[in-house]
Design an enzyme around this catalytic site. Structure first.
Site, mmCIF file in Angstrom:
data_model
loop_
_atom_site.group_PDB
_atom_site.id
_atom_site.type_symbol
_atom_site.label_atom_id
_atom_site.label_comp_id
_atom_site.label_asym_id
_atom_site.label_seq_id
_atom_site.Cartn_x
_atom_site.Cartn_y
_atom_site.Cartn_z
ATOM 1 N N HIS A 158 0.822 -1.223 0.000
ATOM 2 C CA HIS A 158 0.000 0.000 0.000
ATOM 3 C C HIS A 158 0.850 1.265 0.000
ATOM 4 O O HIS A 158 0.335 2.360 -0.183
ATOM 5 C CB HIS A 158 -0.932 0.036 1.212
ATOM 6 C CG HIS A 158 -1.912 -1.090 1.247
ATOM 7 N ND1 HIS A 158 -2.754 -1.368 0.190
ATOM 8 C CD2 HIS A 158 -2.190 -2.020 2.204
ATOM 9 C CE1 HIS A 158 -3.503 -2.417 0.502
ATOM 10 N NE2 HIS A 158 -3.178 -2.833 1.709
ATOM 11 N N ASP A 168 -2.022 -10.935 -2.181
ATOM 12 C CA ASP A 168 -2.574 -10.479 -0.915
ATOM 13 C C ASP A 168 -4.071 -10.218 -1.122
ATOM 14 O O ASP A 168 -4.502 -9.948 -2.244
ATOM 15 C CB ASP A 168 -1.850 -9.193 -0.501
ATOM 16 C CG ASP A 168 -2.233 -8.703 0.879
ATOM 17 O OD1 ASP A 168 -1.522 -9.035 1.839
ATOM 18 O OD2 ASP A 168 -3.247 -7.974 0.997
ATOM 19 N N ASP A 181 -3.592 -13.134 4.326
ATOM 20 C CA ASP A 181 -4.871 -12.571 4.766
ATOM 21 C C ASP A 181 -6.030 -13.067 3.912
ATOM 22 O O ASP A 181 -7.177 -12.660 4.126
ATOM 23 C CB ASP A 181 -4.836 -11.034 4.790
ATOM 24 C CG ASP A 181 -4.307 -10.422 3.518
ATOM 25 O OD1 ASP A 181 -3.996 -11.164 2.565
ATOM 26 O OD2 ASP A 181 -4.185 -9.181 3.468
ATOM 27 N N HIS A 219 -5.724 -7.715 -0.399
ATOM 28 C CA HIS A 219 -5.994 -6.310 -0.697
ATOM 29 C C HIS A 219 -5.309 -5.868 -1.987
ATOM 30 O O HIS A 219 -4.240 -6.373 -2.336
ATOM 31 C CB HIS A 219 -5.506 -5.420 0.453
ATOM 32 C CG HIS A 219 -6.138 -5.739 1.770
ATOM 33 N ND1 HIS A 219 -5.659 -6.742 2.596
ATOM 34 C CD2 HIS A 219 -7.211 -5.191 2.399
ATOM 35 C CE1 HIS A 219 -6.416 -6.803 3.684
ATOM 36 N NE2 HIS A 219 -7.363 -5.880 3.588
#
Length: 231
Positions: free
Chosen positions: A43, A80, A160, A82
């Site tokens: 991110h 991931d 995750d 995200h």
């Protein structure tokens, strides 16, 4: 909170992981693969942090490969849960980097601007289960193989996606994560492409066990060689 405490307990460990990611790029070129048990701060971009990410280790590793390792084509496989909006912004319209990002579209970061820079986008829905996930991954890897021929793969291997993870909202079994990692490593090995794996997000204590089981499986399948390495 005093700055010394932030530095000691948070930023210094983050910087060690960034160093591990950069070193992994070098080792992957020398040995065929490398795993940083940490890193994958996807991110964070060159301009700003985001999520739990303060340093853009993926982008830094790739820039290191461009400048120091004589690499000119890199594929990011970001699995991931995200969206990897940090590296997407850093390599916007950069033809040297191909981004395959497979993520839950219903959770953070909802970065629609960064989505424009994803070369191959696979958007999942919350509750996606193991068989469906692995089927979509197989299809995505086949497409990626026909579109881009990298000299290095950066694999962002967040756990995750596990069923029960409070932030990922997917329903992938531990065995599914092990199979996922094996698929990506085999994708790289079959094409003789060096691969760097970063363990990225994972917000349950059980993630550590799953990562260990996955690395053990990679060794058993002869996709990595554990034990002593030459200097």
């Amino acid at each position: 909170m005093p700055n010394w405490l932030v530095q000691q307990r948070l930023l210094y460990p983050f910087r060690k992981q960034v160093g591990g990611s950069i070193l992994s790029a070098k080792l992957a070129l020398e040995r065929g693969w490398a795993i940083n048990v940490g890193g994958g701060f996807h991110h964070c971009s060159a301009e700003e942090g985001g999520g739990f990410c303060a340093y853009a280790d993926i982008s830094l590793s790739i820039q290191f490969a461009f400048v120091r390792l004589d690499i000119s084509r890199v594929m990011i496989i970001d699995l991931d849960a995200h969206q990897g909006n940090g590296h997407e912004k850093d390599f916007a319209n950069d033809g040297r980097v191909y981004i395959l990002d497979m993520y839950n579209a219903g959770i953070y970061p909802f970065d629609h601007a960064a989505k424009r820079y994803i070369d191959q986008k696979v958007e999942l829905v919350s509750g996606t289960e193991t068989d469906d996930y692995l089927d979509q991954l197989d299809k995505a890897l086949k497409v990626a193989q026909t579109r881009f021929q990298p000299q290095l793969i950066i694999y962002n291997a967040g756990t995750d996606i596990l069923d029960g993870d409070p932030l990922g909202n997917l329903k992938i079994s531990p065995e599914g994560v092990v199979i996922r990692d094996e698929k990506v490593f085999r994708f790289a090995k079959d094409q003789n492409i060096p691969l760097v794996m970063m363990t990225s997000g994972g917000y349950m204590k059980s993630s550590a066990r799953v990562i260990a089981d996955s690395i053990t499986n990679l060794s058993q399948k002869n996709l990595v060689q554990l034990g002593s390495q030459p200097d």
